[in-house]
Design an enzyme around this catalytic site. Structure first.
Site, PDB file in Angstrom:
ATOM      1  N   SER A   1     -10.288  -0.563   7.052  1.00 38.29           N
ATOM      2  CA  SER A   1      -9.632   0.171   5.834  1.00 38.29           C
ATOM      3  C   SER A   1      -8.115  -1.232   5.246  1.00 38.29           C
ATOM      4  O   SER A   1      -8.522  -1.502   3.757  1.00 38.29           O
ATOM      5  CB  SER A   1      -8.436   0.987   5.416  1.00 38.29           C
ATOM      6  OG  SER A   1      -8.866   2.024   5.492  1.00 38.29           O
TER       7      SER A   1
ATOM      8  N   SER B   1      -9.857   1.892   2.499  1.00 37.11           N
ATOM      9  CA  SER B   1      -8.534   2.628   1.460  1.00 37.11           C
ATOM     10  C   SER B   1      -7.795   1.150   0.834  1.00 37.11           C
ATOM     11  O   SER B   1      -7.539   2.594   0.384  1.00 37.11           O
ATOM     12  CB  SER B   1      -8.280   3.870   2.813  1.00 37.11           C
ATOM     13  OG  SER B   1      -7.312   3.038   3.556  1.00 37.11           O
TER      14      SER B   1
ATOM     15  N   LYS C   1       0.590  -0.866  -0.037  1.00 42.35           N
ATOM     16  CA  LYS C   1       0.120  -0.814   0.135  1.00 42.35           C
ATOM     17  C   LYS C   1       0.791   1.587  -0.251  1.00 42.35           C
ATOM     18  O   LYS C   1       1.747   1.719   0.631  1.00 42.35           O
ATOM     19  CB  LYS C   1      -1.448   0.342   1.274  1.00 42.35           C
ATOM     20  CG  LYS C   1      -2.303   1.062   1.203  1.00 42.35           C
ATOM     21  CD  LYS C   1      -3.081   0.961   2.645  1.00 42.35           C
ATOM     22  CE  LYS C   1      -3.698   1.920   2.727  1.00 42.35           C
ATOM     23  NZ  LYS C   1      -5.098   1.411   3.376  1.00 42.35           N
TER      24      LYS C   1
END
Lengths: 451, 474
Positions: free
Chosen positions: A155, A131, A56
């Protein structure tokens, strides 16, 4: 795509072959937009030659342009590795590609990234969740063996549910946050997004453990979970009844089927209620926004990243932050600044801390009689791009996930079925603090039953 | 008649080897931005870890001022934007400081004392430095993250003199404890003054002005004096409410005046909240015990000097006013010098000769040498007067005390024969004065002593001269 468990037994040349194949596929399936490199037509970011793990865009990898999906970090090159990255490398794994995310991990759809949207691999008109949407989309579409994400209010678990993969949010303090671009320090946790429960367990074992550079890291030896993973273990599972009732019909039906399957497999099911989730939302947005408002203050244009020209110092600060941050980030900074202001602090921040305490004690109460909790991850399946234009409506995506972060507990999301549009439905097991083994066992059991 | 109310805030840099939340060195004067890392640069993902040494030093300070040391204290974030503040917030302590409720005792020449309350002392990180170069500014973050102890006094001081005495005493305590270099010029001891006036007899506090960052004791006094005059004049001219407002003022050394820097209306809203990256500071029993073992402090040392050596109260406060002086004095005693004489030779003679930037620490005459000089007076080798000449010489020439005495020819003559030779010559040359003396004019004895000493160029032992003159003159 081969699993992480399989990859770990492969010789180096096979891994190199996989890396080449992945690069090819990532370019071919550019429209998915799971990787920042896909969205920006860049060669995939690499570090070493180990088993590729997608990272990420808020986890620091040395010499990578790590940006938290934000304009304000454009041009910033991380000079050091996050603790989890060093741990990957030490186990023969290697960071491979930056996955797309909501800016500073604030969002549930990966629509707020400066790089553009990531599609849901099951339906390109729909969001992958967020996210950590890029990480989930990459794993679900076979563009990654496994990925790392971060979970502040859901997330990891919510995009895993939307994309049909497994996502683990560890107990707060089990995986070091050192090197994670902070959103909300008391809630953030890094965790794995994988193709199956076994891989989640393996990757979790690799990244967990004490880090002296992180004061909130648990100072205890990590006890491995993967070698003890037991899909036959019978546990007492508490179903959160009011969550079930609030969920959309397809989610509720899938949940009921899963509960029945668990019961048939010999688990004991009990039913419990948690306080109305609207209090979780209020508590979460006060605490997360307050912490974020300070955590994001370092992005001021002085030392690194994006800087707007200004007539004077104040002008430079204001322009840099006004132009460098997106709408949702600015909204949360404003909210956080407000709740910390003198005259409001007690009414919001202190009250939210009390509510947080209460939420935690409710979980503890249930987990004193049940081994794990079983709950939906999201109220519905993946929605279409632009469907949640009202921020409050978007915040409701997290109603089943944020209380877990507020309580600091571990939770694992896994697919339990699909709706009529063939969109994945996820469910989560929530465990007591440091009870990762219990939720992994429960998830492994359910995964096996549903197969 | 007005009364002045003064409270002081001191920021003392703690002399830990590394910064308070990372392992960068705290050294002073290095190339800009060389002692920095991801933590003190505020890079994404970097996290603070508390330096236990800073906590220990704060505990020692709490013990030294009879304060409460909180077993549990909290670090907060103090939010504001400035280029020298990398994270956009300073990690500091707010609701629960590590040290609370202490006292510092001031000494006066007449032997009286005054207690000044210390409200609190808390740990925090220092900011970096902005270097302004015409049209642009540069930031040096070497200092960012250096541990600071912010020490806040009660508004207990009533004059500039008391304020300076408080600062000097505080300075001495920090140096005795060896927890801070407390160097005002280098900025490791920085002082903000809060000052207001009120009609004598009034107990309420009136509007205070805060004067920031004054870098010498002398300027503290001058800034306070200026501010008292300004506020008093405003009161007397009937414009107090307009001219004396709660604000931050800067002291201008050149013009000897204070100027408004920012008013309270634009004062920052700091939005303090507990730093979620740091756990509460919980001081373990062992650490508390270890850090509570502190060296003898000025007040205790002073009391001991008075009772053990019978020296005067005020002399003892002068000798103990700085750790360097106290240690110098103690070394002189260890070398065998007499205590009372050591007081004079250190606090009067040596201090008077320390000019041009010389200090006790850099004095060319060390404690052993000065002790030797004192001992040479005691054993009659030289006179006190000659010793001053020897000391003058030793300040310039790094030779031993005995070599200096030899070189200057100041060795005292105690040999009867040599002194008698001089005495006889003087008696012979002044026969009429001898007659007058014998006739009863006893005052003339002093004349004979003087003449003998002069003739011997001061090297004759005065006691011997007295004794032998009495013999010869009957």
């Amino acid at each position: 795509m081969i699993t992480l468990q399989e990859a770990l037994s492969l010789p180096k040349e096979d891994i190199l072959h996989i890396r080449r194949e992945l690069k090819k596929k990532i370019v071919e399936q550019k429209e998915l937009g799971a990787y920042v490199e896909q969205l920006r037509d860049l060669p995939i970011s690499e570090y070493g030659e180990g088993i590729p793990i997608a990272i990420k865009d808020n986890i620091q990898v040395q010499n990578w342009n790590v940006t938290c999906g934000s304009k304000i970090l454009q041009g910033y090159i991380a000079p050091y590795n996050a603790t989890v990255i060093d741990k990957l490398l030490a186990s023969g794994l290697a960071p491979f590609g930056r996955t797309n995310m909501d800016e500073f991990a604030m969002g549930s759809s990966t629509e707020t990234s400066i790089y553009g949207k990531t599609c849901n691999p099951h339906n390109f008109k729909r969001v992958p969740g967020g996210s950590s949407g890029g990480s989930a989309a990459a794993v679900a579409s076979g563009l990654a063996i496994a990925a790392l994400g971060s979970d502040t209010g859901g997330s990891i678990r919510q995009p895993a549910a939307f994309c049909g993969c497994v996502g683990l949010k560890p107990t707060y303090g089990k995986v070091s946050r050192y090197g994670l671009g902070a959103y909300s320090s008391s809630l953030d946790q890094i965790g794995p997004i994988t193709q199956n429960v076994q891989d989640a367990s393996i990757l979790y074992d690799i990244i967990a453990g004490y880090e002296p550079k992180d004061s909130t890291s648990l100072n205890a030896l990590h006890v491995s979970t993967a070698d003890k993973l037991d899909n036959q273990k019978k546990q007492t599972i508490a179903v959160i009844e009011n969550y079930l009732q609030e969920a959309s019909e397809p989610v509720r039906i899938a949940m009921e089927n899963a509960i029945k399957a668990l019961k048939d497999a010999g688990h004991t099911i009990i039913y419990k209620n948690l306080t109305n989730s609207k209090y979780d939302i209020a508590t979460y947005y006060v605490i997360a926004a307050a912490e974020a408002s300070a955590n994001l203050s370092r992005y001021d244009g002085v030392r690194y990243g994006f800087r707007a020209e200004g007539a004077n110092l104040k002008d430079m600060f204001v322009k840099t932050r006004s132009e460098g941050f997106g709408e949702e980030v600015k909204r949360r900074i404003l909210l956080g600044t407000f709740v910390l202001s003198s005259g409001y602090y007690d009414a919001y921040y202190i009250k939210a801390q009390k509510a947080r305490h209460l939420i935690k004690s409710q979980f503890e109460e249930i987990l004193s009689i049940a081994d794990v909790i079983f709950a939906p991850v999201t109220p519905s399946t993946a929605f279409e791009f632009g469907a949640k234009s009202d921020p409050l409506e978007m915040y409701l995506q997290d109603i089943y996930t944020i209380s877990v972060n507020l309580a600091g507990l571990p939770a694992i999301s896994l697919p339990i079925g699909k709706d009529i549009n063939k969109l994945p439905i996820g469910a989560q097991f929530i465990g007591p603090a440091y009870g990762e083994q219990a939720i992994l066992d429960a998830a492994a059991s359910l995964e096996k039953i549903l197969k | 008649m007005f009364e002045v109310v003064i409270g002081l805030e001191v920021h003392a840099q703690l002399n830990t080897k590394t910064k308070i939340f990372c392992s960068c060195p705290t050294s002073f004067g290095d190339e800009p931005n060389t002692n920095v890392c991801s933590v003190c640069l505020g890079l994404p993902g970097a996290l603070p870890v508390l330096n236990a040494e800073a906590v220990k030093k704060a505990i020692a300070f709490g013990r030294a001022i009879n304060a409460c040391v909180h077993e549990k204290s909290i670090f907060n974030r103090k939010n504001y934007f400035y280029p020298d503040l990398p994270k956009g917030y300073q990690i500091s302590q707010f609701e629960i400081p590590i040290v609370e409720g202490g006292e510092i005792i001031l000494d006066f020449e007449d032997g009286s004392t005054k207690r000044i309350g210390v409200t609190r002392a808390h740990l925090e990180e220092d900011a970096g430095k902005n270097v302004h170069q015409g049209t642009f500014s540069q930031v040096d973050l070497n200092r960012a993250g250096t541990p600071l102890l912010e020490i806040v006094s009660e508004p207990d001081m009533r004059s500039g003199d008391e304020a300076v005495r408080y600062l000097k005493k505080l300075h001495a305590i920090l140096r005795y404890l060896d927890i801070s270099d407390a160097n005002m010029q280098e900025g490791s001891f920085r002082c903000d003054v809060n000052i207001s006036i009120r009609p004598k007899g009034d107990t309420k506090l009136y509007t205070r002005a805060e004067i920031k960052n004054i870098n010498s004791f002398r300027f503290v006094q001058k800034a306070i004096e200026y501010e008292i005059t300004r506020q008093t004049n405003a009161w007397e001219d009937g414009v107090y409410a307009q001219e004396v407002v709660q604000e931050t003022r800067l002291y201008d050394v050149e013009k000897n005046e204070t100027r408004s820097m920012r008013s309270k209306e634009d004062s920052a809203e700091y939005r303090y909240f507990p730093d979620p990256d740091l756990l509460p500071v919980v001081i373990a029993k062992e650490m508390l015990e270890e850090a509570s073992i502190i060296p003898e402090l000025p007040d205790a040392k002073k009391a001991r000097f008075v009772s053990e050596f019978g020296i005067k109260n005020y002399d003892a406060s002068v000798i103990t006013s700085s750790v360097e002086m106290a240690h110098f004095f103690e070394s002189m005693l260890d070398a065998g010098a007499d205590a009372k004489m050591s007081v004079t030779w250190l606090s009067v003679e040596l201090l008077a000769r320390l000019k041009d930037g010389l200090s006790i620490a850099t004095s060319p005459v060390d404690a052993q040498k000065l002790a030797m000089l004192v001992m040479r007076i005691s054993d009659g080798t030289i006179s006190g007067k000659a010793a001053k000449e020897v000391l003058d010489h030793l300040m310039q020439d790094a030779i031993s005390v005995d070599n200096a005495i030899e070189k200057l020819g100041l060795k005292q003559v105690s040999d009867d024969g040599a002194i008698l030779e001089i005495i006889d010559a003087i008696i012979n040359a002044n026969s009429n004065k001898v007659t007058e003396y014998k006739a009863g004019k006893e005052k003339l004895f002093g004349f004979f002593v003087g003449q003998t000493m002069k003739e011997s160029k001061g090297t004759a032992n005065p006691a011997k001269v007295n004794e032998l003159l009495k013999q010869r003159l009957g």
